[in-house]
Design an enzyme around this catalytic site. Sequence first.
Site, PDB file in Angstrom:
ATOM      1  N   GLU A   1       0.842  -1.328  -0.013  1.00  0.00           N
ATOM      2  CA  GLU A   1       0.037   0.157   0.127  1.00  0.00           C
ATOM      3  C   GLU A   1       0.785   1.341  -0.021  1.00  0.00           C
ATOM      4  OE1 GLU A   1       0.691   2.087   3.273  1.00  0.00           O
ATOM      5  OE2 GLU A   1      -1.639   1.811   3.418  1.00  0.00           O
TER       6      GLU A   1
ATOM      7  N   CYS B   1      -3.611  -4.419   3.537  1.00  0.00           N
ATOM      8  CA  CYS B   1      -2.578  -5.576   4.323  1.00  0.00           C
ATOM      9  C   CYS B   1      -2.417  -6.912   3.546  1.00  0.00           C
ATOM     10  CB  CYS B   1      -2.448  -5.677   5.898  1.00  0.00           C
ATOM     11  SG  CYS B   1      -2.462  -3.990   6.493  1.00  0.00           S
TER      12      CYS B   1
ATOM     13  N   HIS C   1      -2.395 -12.530   9.906  1.00  0.00           N
ATOM     14  CA  HIS C   1      -2.145 -10.895   9.672  1.00  0.00           C
ATOM     15  C   HIS C   1      -1.859 -10.249  11.186  1.00  0.00           C
ATOM     16  CE1 HIS C   1      -1.589  -7.074   8.712  1.00  0.00           C
ATOM     17  NE2 HIS C   1      -2.859  -6.619   9.160  1.00  0.00           N
TER      18      HIS C   1
END
Lengths: 348, 132, 385
Positions: free
Chosen positions: A80, A112, A234
């Site tokens: 990103e 993400c 994550h």
Amino acid sequence: MAGIVGYGAYAPRYRIKVEEIAKVWGTDAESYKRGLRLEEKSVPGLDQDVITMSVEAARNALKRARIDPKKIGAVYIGSESHPYAVKPSGTVVGEAIGATPDVHCADFEFACKAGTEGMFVALGLIEAGKMEYALAIGADTSQGAPSDALEYSTAAGAAAFIFGTKDVIAEVTHTFSYMTDTPDFWRREYMHYPRHAGRFTGAPAYFKHIKGAAKAIMEISGKKPEDFAHVVFHQPNGKFPTTVGKQLGFKPQQLETGLLCPRLGNTYSGSSPMGLTAVLDVAKPGEEILMVSYGSGAGSDAFIYRITEKITEVQGLAPKTTDYLDRNKVYIDYGTYAKLRKKIRMGE
Amino acid sequence: MSTSARYWREIPQRYRLEAGKCSGCGAIWFPPRLVCKECGKREFEVVNLPDRGKVQTFTVIRVPPSEFCDQAPYALGVIELENGVLLQCQIADCSPDELSVGMPVRIEFRKIKEEGEAGIICYGYKAVPVRE
Amino acid sequence: MRDVAVIGIGMIKWGELWEKSLRTIFVEAALNAIDDAGVDHIDSMYVGCMSSGLFVGQEHLGALLADYLGIAPVSAVRVESACASGGAAFRQGFIEVASGMSDIVLVGGVEKMTDVSGGGATFALSTAADQEYEVYNGVTFPGLYAMMARAHMERYGTTRKQLAQVAVKNHENGSKNPHAQFQMKITVDQVINSVMIADPLTILDCSPITDGAAAAILCPLEVARKISKKPVVKVKSSSAATDSIAIHQRKDITHLQAAEDAAAKAYKLAGVEPSDVDLAEVHDCFTIAEICAIEALGFVEKGKGGSATEAGETAIGGRIPINPSGGLKAKGHPVGATGVAQICEVVTQLRGDAGERQVENARIGLTQNMGGTCASCVVHILEVA
Ligand SMILES: [Zn+2]
């Protein structure tokens, strides 16, 4: 069977402690340390960005894969924080590792999970027999707005994976993707910092998608939590992955190796991929690994890997993830951090 | 300000350390040349330079050119690579008091400068200390 | 080849000449040279200038300056060899007179450096280094010489104090030169403790940014003997050499090979040895540069430049006085003018007109002018005829 033939990580050496950021904004450092399990985060130098970290991670992956870079048919970078709004990061990386010109290239963006997106597509091309090798990288130099809760976690790092079918070190036995339209976090064009929806980023966003993908992939593979030697989720902070692991029935030890966030921060597209490189650094033949990414917006990609005998040959061929995490660290103050992250307005 | 063509032309050297090895005497030239300075031959083979070497001499730039203002102070050195080829580059991730002649270094891919906020980003090689 | 003499020299006071333009300072110096020579015409002109394009946005100096000097339509050409532009221009003038093409040739050198910002000057000067493989990485000229200094210190044990002594000596000499930019004396401690520019070089190890011009008039030796009312100074030899532009491409980073090569030719052509030279103006753009230069020119043994300076061998009254004018360090360094000003100083010394800074019994003088980090070097040997 298709899988990973080489992997590599990279992180900058600069670190800032949660206390240093809290001091500037008058917040309670302990609440971040205990509540979100954050200690410190990595900070890129002025000469480091997604492209430079991707090149170094990819070179480490090439050292382990021991292949001719000209045989790489695809270069995908998920991030990103691509340095250019228009002009691919992948072209620079492909050129730097010597994969050009007979190569497909694309930059991915999905908050993400852009890194695992690239991995998913690279794997698909290998499974389809379209090419011999495909390179996928997750990398970010993410920024949180000054004083925002994100500022305590947004970090920099990269992980690269080369997929192929020969001399595979980690076979990908199953994949599963889970996605809905959930506006929990976003950044509009021309905006420097992202915005997020506070506690809405929790249950209906992170937890729903990770659990959705994790439960589905375990169901289709017929696996139970105890079948996995390691699990990587994550890591927006240290607390979320621990909590979701517990909710899914995993033991803390299964998460431990891949849980880098407390001492690395959230490297966004590099987050679960770097967790995976840390696991691969120590994985043993026959072990199975579950990895579930999460990207706001929102979605999760899940992968099950089975480690092969080949892993032991390549683990020592390039620096390990923890080498980047623990060696040569330099702690910086908030002023230096502000300079390195270009938060100071300079003269013309 | 020059066009991006000037940057693009040097990519094989800046990104991959491509050098020219003389087919006559074996001398390696970085950047490549059309005529060997040692023997005068005009045929070369492309070789990639090794990524390890040591610092031959160094300095710390404290009054930088305007494009490097935000980076100062930064170290710069002449690096002797493992095959004897010399190049000049910044020594990154290194505080001035750590520098020494003979210090082992590794070449890393780094951002060198930006051509202003709207221009291209220029990448290249820097040396970083090998500490292990 | 005809023998060639210098019959006129022209200097002006150097410094930050805010009120004067490039053309004005050039014409002032050139007129001083014409008056000094007592000639009534000029056949041809060469102008040494490194970068008027970047410093004042003006190229095509030959035509501009011939016009403002009032000598158009004579041939006038600018010569560029970075900081050796002045020396290179003088050499072109010498060749033109020696060849018989022209009789009276004016050689000027000029640089107007203060019309750009410090950053602009740094950039203009950096164009003398390899843009793609040195400057691209953020190096500056102080940085390049600093790396040479570090290597010299490592290899030969040259000390920080010895470097400083070069600046101290040249400021001492400059304090006796009315044309010098800096007239103040400095101490070793001041040099060492002044602000760091590129380790180990401080600001007092560096020559300054200067506006300045200098000029000299050349003619056949026979003509000089007839028309000159001053002691005639003969150009005994002129030579130039080149080397790799990037310091890392040289075999020995501490050695100025182009200076050694140019000097070897100059000594041979002149039939003299380094020990025959009574004084030299050398290119001390940085303190380390003077140390390397006197080694390459054969005045001291390789590696002994620092200790010889510390022992006073290069002071006025020493074994081989170096830079009695104050050198680039104190006199100033308007890059394109420097090489011509070196000639002016040697002629002044050989004429016995140097006043307080006069080197006793000076008969043979040498100039060494180099471009960049000595990728080009011009050497001249002059003698009282
Ligand atoms: Zn050769």
